[in-house]
Design an enzyme around this catalytic site. Structure first.
Site, short mmCIF file in Angstrom:
data_model
loop_
_atom_site.label_atom_id
_atom_site.label_comp_id
_atom_site.label_asym_id
_atom_site.label_seq_id
_atom_site.Cartn_x
_atom_site.Cartn_y
_atom_site.Cartn_z
N LYS A 12 3.12 26.68 3.49
CA LYS A 12 2.38 27.09 2.46
C LYS A 12 0.73 27.29 3.04
CE LYS A 12 4.32 25.13 -1.68
NZ LYS A 12 4.55 23.93 -2.79
N LYS A 40 16.09 33.86 -2.89
CA LYS A 40 16.17 33.90 -4.39
C LYS A 40 15.10 34.41 -5.27
CE LYS A 40 13.09 29.54 -3.81
NZ LYS A 40 13.00 28.46 -4.50
N LYS A 62 8.77 33.49 -8.19
CA LYS A 62 7.27 34.10 -8.29
C LYS A 62 6.55 34.24 -7.18
CE LYS A 62 5.30 33.45 -12.06
NZ LYS A 62 5.66 32.86 -13.54
P1 ADP Z 1 9.12 29.35 -6.92
O1 ADP Z 1 9.59 29.51 -6.06
O2 ADP Z 1 9.03 30.70 -7.75
O3 ADP Z 1 6.93 29.06 -6.96
P2 ADP Z 1 8.67 26.72 -7.83
O4 ADP Z 1 8.82 26.24 -6.22
O5 ADP Z 1 7.35 26.50 -8.30
O6 ADP Z 1 9.48 28.35 -8.08
O7 ADP Z 1 10.38 25.99 -8.36
C1 ADP Z 1 9.84 25.22 -9.06
C2 ADP Z 1 11.50 24.57 -9.08
O8 ADP Z 1 12.27 25.72 -10.14
C3 ADP Z 1 12.19 24.03 -8.31
O9 ADP Z 1 12.66 23.03 -8.27
C4 ADP Z 1 13.17 24.75 -8.10
O10 ADP Z 1 13.57 24.18 -7.16
C5 ADP Z 1 13.60 25.72 -9.13
N1 ADP Z 1 13.42 27.30 -8.39
C6 ADP Z 1 12.69 28.27 -8.43
N2 ADP Z 1 13.15 29.09 -8.03
C7 ADP Z 1 14.38 29.03 -8.29
C8 ADP Z 1 15.48 29.93 -8.22
N3 ADP Z 1 15.30 31.20 -7.72
N4 ADP Z 1 16.85 29.18 -8.34
C9 ADP Z 1 16.77 28.00 -8.82
N5 ADP Z 1 16.34 27.21 -8.58
C10 ADP Z 1 14.50 28.04 -8.48
NA NA Z 2 9.08 27.70 -4.04
#
Ligand code: ADP
Ligand code: NA
Length: 330
Positions: A114, A197, A200
């Site tokens: 990060k 994956k 955002k």
């Molecule tokens: P991002 O990766 O979009 O920033 P976050 O890290 O804020 O999302 O993730 C919030 C929650 O959503 C976490 O518990 C994470 O494991 C789940 N999550 C995020 N992206 C995915 C994905 N592509 N598939 C499954 N779970 C996800």
């Molecule tokens: Na993430």
């Protein structure tokens, strides 16, 4: 309650949750409220570890809470609250900060990822210590299990280490939590690049399904998902990551098993699968959007749900903090 206690949090990110957040996390939270004593929070303290706009933060926090309710969290079945409404999080975090070694904190790989994104020198000390705030988040509620993705496993290890260290030094105070690793099948990939994956930060707009987007635009994204040059609908993450991702989404949203889906699309082209999946996704996002909007249109109800949640959370948090302070010598 004699049910095991779970604690989990989600960031109040801009705009809406995406399909990965829902299928990978929130949907499993909804299931856990039936079997566990569940505490869920919108982690706005964590959101200020990177620069934020105050108006946007407060709007995003309410939006996240509205979406959690729309997804099916029920304030009568779980404790849903906003982290900053419970001051004990920051108070316990200070104690945990003082128990953590610099080197130990520096080994947290998420900080490296990060902070690299922002330039290591500009990253805040808050970002550096956010895993320790997470430790406090968990220990405050004496959580038995913490539902997290694989990427957060290291932070649960830190939580266990610090809880054991505190208990060893000052006397039994904290429950040692276990990770409840969220199902891999819940992992959703980018629609345009199924090797990454859905996220955002990393996905392009066409690869990302935001739950609050116009359903027509969402249907279009599903129909133009990248697949492969073969024609057989088969679950094979190695050779057919795009099709496997679509099958995974289809199966999780409908409850239809993947083998049954493979059978249904035997002899049919990818287009048939995509068209049907577009309908399945639209049937999910349309009522989800409406329910979210209903909460946003009724701020008094939303505020009152969150105030009651904070009150329930504080009852537990204050008890833990008071014991901790006593043990520390305050
Ligand atoms: P991002 O990766 O979009 O920033 P976050 O890290 O804020 O999302 O993730 C919030 C929650 O959503 C976490 O518990 C994470 O494991 C789940 N999550 C995020 N992206 C995915 C994905 N592509 N598939 C499954 N779970 C996800
Ligand atoms: Na993430």
């Amino acid at each position: 309650s004699d049910r095991p206690r779970v604690l989990s949090g989600i960031q109040p990110t801009a705009g809406s949750f995406h399909l990965g957040n829902y299928l990978g996390a929130v949907r499993q939270w909804v299931a856990l409220q039936e079997t566990h004593d569940a505490f869920y929070m919108v982690v706005d303290l964590h959101a200020i570890t990177v620069p934020q706009d105050p108006k946007e933060l407060s709007a995003n926090t309410r939006l996240a809470a509205a979406q959690l309710l729309a997804a099916g969290l029920d304030p009568d079945r779980c404790t849903l609250f906003v982290q900053s409404h419970v001051p004990e999080h920051a108070q316990l975090a200070w104690v945990m900060n003082c128990l953590t070694g610099m080197g130990e904190a520096g080994r947290m790989t998420q900080f490296k990822d990060k902070s690299a994104r922002q330039g290591a020198d500009r990253a805040s000390v808050g970002l550096f210590t956010y895993p320790i705030l997470q430790v406090a988040d968990i220990l405050l509620y004496q959580a038995d299990e913490v539902p997290v993705g694989e990427d957060q496993r290291q932070h649960i290890e830190l939580t266990r280490d610090l809880a054991e260290r505190f208990n060893g030094r000052f006397g039994e105070t904290f429950t040692i939590p276990k990770p409840h690793i969220l199902k891999e099948t819940g992992k959703i990939y980018d629609l345009q690049d199924p090797s990454i994956k859905m996220s955002k930060s990393a996905s392009t707009p066409k690869g990302l399904i935001n739950l609050l987007d116009d359903p027509k635009a969402t249907a279009k994204k599903v129909k133009s998902a990248v697949t492969d040059t073969d024609t057989v609908v088969r679950y094979d993450t190695e050779n057919k990551p795009g099709i496997s991702n679509l099958l995974g989404i289809y199966s999780t949203l409908t409850g239809i098993g993947i083998p049954e889906l493979e059978q249904r699309y035997e002899g049919k082209l990818y287009g048939a699968l995509k068209t049907d999946l577009a309908d399945v996704v639209v049937d999910f996002v349309t009522p989800f959007r409406d329910r979210t909007q209903q909460y946003l249109d009724d701020p008094e109800t939303l505020d009152s749900i969150l105030a009651k949640g904070a009150e329930k959370a504080r009852a537990v948090a204050a008890e833990t903090l008071s014991q901790t302070y006593g043990r520390v010598g305050f």
